[in-house]
Motif scaffolding. Sequence first.
Motif, PDB file in Angstrom:
ATOM      1  N   TYR A   7       0.823  -1.213   0.000  1.00 41.76           N
ATOM      2  CA  TYR A   7       0.000   0.000   0.000  1.00 41.76           C
ATOM      3  C   TYR A   7       0.854   1.259   0.000  1.00 41.76           C
ATOM      4  O   TYR A   7       1.945   1.302   0.571  1.00 41.76           O
ATOM      5  CB  TYR A   7      -0.906   0.013   1.241  1.00 41.76           C
ATOM      6  CG  TYR A   7      -1.788   1.239   1.311  1.00 41.76           C
ATOM      7  CD1 TYR A   7      -2.781   1.458   0.365  1.00 41.76           C
ATOM      8  CD2 TYR A   7      -1.616   2.186   2.312  1.00 41.76           C
ATOM      9  CE1 TYR A   7      -3.586   2.589   0.411  1.00 41.76           C
ATOM     10  CE2 TYR A   7      -2.409   3.319   2.377  1.00 41.76           C
ATOM     11  CZ  TYR A   7      -3.394   3.521   1.422  1.00 41.76           C
ATOM     12  OH  TYR A   7      -4.184   4.634   1.471  1.00 41.76           O
ATOM     13  N   SER A   8       0.330   2.264  -0.658  1.00 45.19           N
ATOM     14  CA  SER A   8       0.895   3.611  -0.590  1.00 45.19           C
ATOM     15  C   SER A   8      -0.240   4.605  -0.737  1.00 45.19           C
ATOM     16  O   SER A   8      -1.136   4.410  -1.571  1.00 45.19           O
ATOM     17  CB  SER A   8       1.927   3.839  -1.691  1.00 45.19           C
ATOM     18  OG  SER A   8       2.332   5.204  -1.719  1.00 45.19           O
ATOM     19  N   GLU A   9      -0.211   5.659   0.079  1.00 44.87           N
ATOM     20  CA  GLU A   9      -1.228   6.700  -0.042  1.00 44.87           C
ATOM     21  C   GLU A   9      -1.036   7.538  -1.300  1.00 44.87           C
ATOM     22  O   GLU A   9      -1.963   8.200  -1.759  1.00 44.87           O
ATOM     23  CB  GLU A   9      -1.191   7.608   1.189  1.00 44.87           C
ATOM     24  CG  GLU A   9      -1.673   6.936   2.457  1.00 44.87           C
ATOM     25  CD  GLU A   9      -1.661   7.889   3.631  1.00 44.87           C
ATOM     26  OE1 GLU A   9      -2.735   8.117   4.212  1.00 44.87           O
ATOM     27  OE2 GLU A   9      -0.579   8.393   3.972  1.00 44.87           O
ATOM     28  N   ALA A  10       0.184   7.506  -1.851  1.00 44.44           N
ATOM     29  CA  ALA A  10       0.485   8.273  -3.062  1.00 44.44           C
ATOM     30  C   ALA A  10       0.490   7.335  -4.259  1.00 44.44           C
ATOM     31  O   ALA A  10       0.956   6.197  -4.179  1.00 44.44           O
ATOM     32  CB  ALA A  10       1.841   8.957  -2.925  1.00 44.44           C
ATOM     33  N   GLY A  11      -0.026   7.812  -5.382  1.00 43.27           N
ATOM     34  CA  GLY A  11       0.023   7.027  -6.601  1.00 43.27           C
ATOM     35  C   GLY A  11       1.364   7.167  -7.292  1.00 43.27           C
ATOM     36  O   GLY A  11       2.142   8.090  -7.018  1.00 43.27           O
ATOM     37  N   GLY A  12       1.667   6.238  -8.177  1.00 39.48           N
ATOM     38  CA  GLY A  12       2.867   6.343  -8.990  1.00 39.48           C
ATOM     39  C   GLY A  12       4.157   5.980  -8.305  1.00 39.48           C
ATOM     40  O   GLY A  12       5.238   6.351  -8.782  1.00 39.48           O
ATOM     41  N   VAL A  13       4.101   5.241  -7.191  1.00 39.09           N
ATOM     42  CA  VAL A  13       5.322   4.858  -6.483  1.00 39.09           C
ATOM     43  C   VAL A  13       5.703   3.407  -6.754  1.00 39.09           C
ATOM     44  O   VAL A  13       6.610   2.875  -6.122  1.00 39.09           O
ATOM     45  CB  VAL A  13       5.191   5.101  -4.968  1.00 39.09           C
ATOM     46  CG1 VAL A  13       4.961   6.564  -4.678  1.00 39.09           C
ATOM     47  CG2 VAL A  13       4.085   4.243  -4.361  1.00 39.09           C
ATOM     48  N   GLY A  14       5.010   2.744  -7.679  1.00 41.19           N
ATOM     49  CA  GLY A  14       5.372   1.379  -8.025  1.00 41.19           C
ATOM     50  C   GLY A  14       4.729   0.322  -7.159  1.00 41.19           C
ATOM     51  O   GLY A  14       5.242  -0.798  -7.067  1.00 41.19           O
ATOM     52  N   LYS A  15       3.589   0.636  -6.542  1.00 41.11           N
ATOM     53  CA  LYS A  15       2.927  -0.303  -5.634  1.00 41.11           C
ATOM     54  C   LYS A  15       2.560  -1.615  -6.329  1.00 41.11           C
ATOM     55  O   LYS A  15       2.876  -2.702  -5.846  1.00 41.11           O
ATOM     56  CB  LYS A  15       1.676   0.354  -5.043  1.00 41.11           C
ATOM     57  CG  LYS A  15       0.772  -0.583  -4.243  1.00 41.11           C
ATOM     58  CD  LYS A  15      -0.450   0.154  -3.732  1.00 41.11           C
ATOM     59  CE  LYS A  15      -1.380   0.603  -4.826  1.00 41.11           C
ATOM     60  NZ  LYS A  15      -2.091  -0.530  -5.498  1.00 41.11           N
ATOM     61  N   THR A  16       1.894  -1.493  -7.466  1.00 38.94           N
ATOM     62  CA  THR A  16       1.427  -2.687  -8.170  1.00 38.94           C
ATOM     63  C   THR A  16       2.589  -3.456  -8.784  1.00 38.94           C
ATOM     64  O   THR A  16       2.615  -4.696  -8.747  1.00 38.94           O
ATOM     65  CB  THR A  16       0.403  -2.290  -9.246  1.00 38.94           C
ATOM     66  OG1 THR A  16      -0.740  -1.712  -8.601  1.00 38.94           O
ATOM     67  CG2 THR A  16      -0.029  -3.481 -10.067  1.00 38.94           C
ATOM     68  N   THR A  17       3.564  -2.744  -9.329  1.00 35.19           N
ATOM     69  CA  THR A  17       4.750  -3.406  -9.880  1.00 35.19           C
ATOM     70  C   THR A  17       5.477  -4.174  -8.793  1.00 35.19           C
ATOM     71  O   THR A  17       5.920  -5.318  -9.005  1.00 35.19           O
ATOM     72  CB  THR A  17       5.689  -2.374 -10.517  1.00 35.19           C
ATOM     73  OG1 THR A  17       4.969  -1.575 -11.451  1.00 35.19           O
ATOM     74  CG2 THR A  17       6.850  -3.045 -11.221  1.00 35.19           C
ATOM     75  N   LEU A  18       5.606  -3.570  -7.620  1.00 35.35           N
ATOM     76  CA  LEU A  18       6.269  -4.246  -6.499  1.00 35.35           C
ATOM     77  C   LEU A  18       5.489  -5.483  -6.078  1.00 35.35           C
ATOM     78  O   LEU A  18       6.074  -6.538  -5.802  1.00 35.35           O
ATOM     79  CB  LEU A  18       6.410  -3.277  -5.323  1.00 35.35           C
ATOM     80  CG  LEU A  18       7.141  -3.827  -4.096  1.00 35.35           C
ATOM     81  CD1 LEU A  18       8.591  -4.169  -4.439  1.00 35.35           C
ATOM     82  CD2 LEU A  18       7.084  -2.831  -2.937  1.00 35.35           C
ATOM     83  N   THR A  19       4.169  -5.381  -6.032  1.00 37.15           N
ATOM     84  CA  THR A  19       3.338  -6.518  -5.651  1.00 37.15           C
ATOM     85  C   THR A  19       3.585  -7.710  -6.566  1.00 37.15           C
ATOM     86  O   THR A  19       3.805  -8.843  -6.112  1.00 37.15           O
ATOM     87  CB  THR A  19       1.847  -6.143  -5.700  1.00 37.15           C
ATOM     88  OG1 THR A  19       1.604  -5.054  -4.813  1.00 37.15           O
ATOM     89  CG2 THR A  19       0.978  -7.317  -5.290  1.00 37.15           C
ATOM     90  N   ALA A  20       3.540  -7.473  -7.874  1.00 38.45           N
ATOM     91  CA  ALA A  20       3.733  -8.554  -8.838  1.00 38.45           C
ATOM     92  C   ALA A  20       5.096  -9.197  -8.690  1.00 38.45           C
ATOM     93  O   ALA A  20       5.226 -10.439  -8.726  1.00 38.45           O
ATOM     94  CB  ALA A  20       3.555  -8.014 -10.258  1.00 38.45           C
ATOM     95  N   ASN A  21       6.128  -8.392  -8.501  1.00 38.64           N
ATOM     96  CA  ASN A  21       7.483  -8.938  -8.440  1.00 38.64           C
ATOM     97  C   ASN A  21       7.778  -9.619  -7.114  1.00 38.64           C
ATOM     98  O   ASN A  21       8.534 -10.598  -7.068  1.00 38.64           O
ATOM     99  CB  ASN A  21       8.494  -7.835  -8.739  1.00 38.64           C
ATOM    100  CG  ASN A  21       8.495  -7.464 -10.211  1.00 38.64           C
ATOM    101  OD1 ASN A  21       8.785  -8.281 -11.072  1.00 38.64           O
ATOM    102  ND2 ASN A  21       8.132  -6.230 -10.513  1.00 38.64           N
ATOM    103  N   LEU A  22       7.169  -9.142  -6.032  1.00 35.64           N
ATOM    104  CA  LEU A  22       7.315  -9.851  -4.766  1.00 35.64           C
ATOM    105  C   LEU A  22       6.615 -11.202  -4.832  1.00 35.64           C
ATOM    106  O   LEU A  22       7.128 -12.209  -4.319  1.00 35.64           O
ATOM    107  CB  LEU A  22       6.747  -9.013  -3.618  1.00 35.64           C
ATOM    108  CG  LEU A  22       7.653  -7.886  -3.127  1.00 35.64           C
ATOM    109  CD1 LEU A  22       6.921  -7.026  -2.091  1.00 35.64           C
ATOM    110  CD2 LEU A  22       8.938  -8.440  -2.515  1.00 35.64           C
ATOM    111  N   ALA A  23       5.454 -11.257  -5.470  1.00 37.64           N
ATOM    112  CA  ALA A  23       4.763 -12.544  -5.632  1.00 37.64           C
ATOM    113  C   ALA A  23       5.643 -13.518  -6.397  1.00 37.64           C
ATOM    114  O   ALA A  23       5.759 -14.701  -6.028  1.00 37.64           O
ATOM    115  CB  ALA A  23       3.437 -12.330  -6.346  1.00 37.64           C
ATOM    116  N   ASP A  24       6.278 -13.050  -7.463  1.00 39.50           N
ATOM    117  CA  ASP A  24       7.176 -13.891  -8.250  1.00 39.50           C
ATOM    118  C   ASP A  24       8.361 -14.335  -7.397  1.00 39.50           C
ATOM    119  O   ASP A  24       8.749 -15.516  -7.398  1.00 39.50           O
ATOM    120  CB  ASP A  24       7.659 -13.109  -9.472  1.00 39.50           C
ATOM    121  CG  ASP A  24       8.228 -14.021 -10.554  1.00 39.50           C
ATOM    122  OD1 ASP A  24       8.670 -15.135 -10.242  1.00 39.50           O
ATOM    123  OD2 ASP A  24       8.232 -13.602 -11.735  1.00 39.50           O
ATOM    124  N   ALA A  25       8.946 -13.407  -6.648  1.00 38.73           N
ATOM    125  CA  ALA A  25      10.109 -13.737  -5.821  1.00 38.73           C
ATOM    126  C   ALA A  25       9.756 -14.735  -4.721  1.00 38.73           C
ATOM    127  O   ALA A  25      10.525 -15.664  -4.443  1.00 38.73           O
ATOM    128  CB  ALA A  25      10.691 -12.460  -5.214  1.00 38.73           C
TER     129      ALA A  25
END
Length: 278
Positions: A7-25
Motif C-alpha cells: 500500500y501507498s497513499e500516493a500514486g505512482g510509487v510502483g505499488k502494483t509493480t512491487l506486488t507482482a514482483n514480490l509474488a514472483d520472488a
Amino acid sequence: MLTYTTYSEAGGVGKTTLTANLADAHTQQGRDVLVIDLDPQQGSLTYLLGIPASRDDGEADNIARHLIDRPKGEFSDLIQDTPYDFDVIPSHDMLENLPQLLTKAQEIAEDLDEEFAPNDQLRQVLSAAGIPDKYDTVIVDPPATAGPQLYNAVSATRSLVLPVEPTGKGIQSVEGLEDMVVNLEDTLGFNVGILAIVPNGIGSTSNQEQYLAEIQDLGYDAPVALRDRSSLFEGCWDQQCTAFYYVGYHRSGRRDYEVETLDKLRDLAAHIEEVGDQ
C-alpha cells in the motif's frame, strides 16, 4: 502463513509493480502464493499480469460479489493461474462501487437481524474458502485511497509493505506513516504491522541518498532500496509480465544492473518472509 497488503497513499510509487514482483520472488523461494487485486483501476495488477478477466461484465462472478455475500459461484473459481506459478484473483469494475454495495449489504443484514462486518468481509471469505490451508502467502493490492478496499485488505492481512519515493513528498508520507497506521488501527480495532518500507526509484543525487538515510533514522525497516529502473519496469507494463519474466524472455542481452535489481527483489521477499512468519 505470510499475509500482507502492499500500500501507498500516493500514486505512482510502483505499488502494483512491487506486488507482482514480490509474488514472483516468493514463488521462486518455494512458497504457494495468491495475489488478490482489489484495485478497480484499469491499470491494476490484473492488467500488468495480462490476466484475462471480464471486468465490465456485471453478470459475471467476481471478488466484489463475494465480499457482499452475493456470489454466483465458488470462490475457488475466481482464482486464475499465471505463467509465474503464483495465482491471482483478478479485479472487477464492480469494486469501484464497493462502498455503496457494502452499505446496502449491511442494511439488508441488519433488517434480517444478521451480523455483517463490512470491513472484515475479505478475511471471512478467505477463511470460508479454506485459503489459509491452500496457500502459505497471500498478498493484497488495494487502490491508493482509504476506503473499504483498503480496510478489507488490511483486515485480512494485518500487515503492510509500503513502497515510497525518495523525494521530499515521499519523506512527508513516511513521516505520516505513524498517523496512517494509527488511523487504520482505530478504524479496524487491531494492531497493524509494517513488514518493510521500500524506497523505490532512487537516483544518484545526494538528496535522494539523504532521504534514504532519513527513512532509516525514523526507525522504519528499509531492507533494500531499489534504484531507478524505469526502462525495466516500463518494459514489464508494455509486455504485461513481471520483471523476472521480462529480463528472462524479453531482454536480448544481460544487463548487470537489472540482474542486481532482481536479486534485491529476492532479498526483499526473503526479508518479508523472515519478519512476517515470526
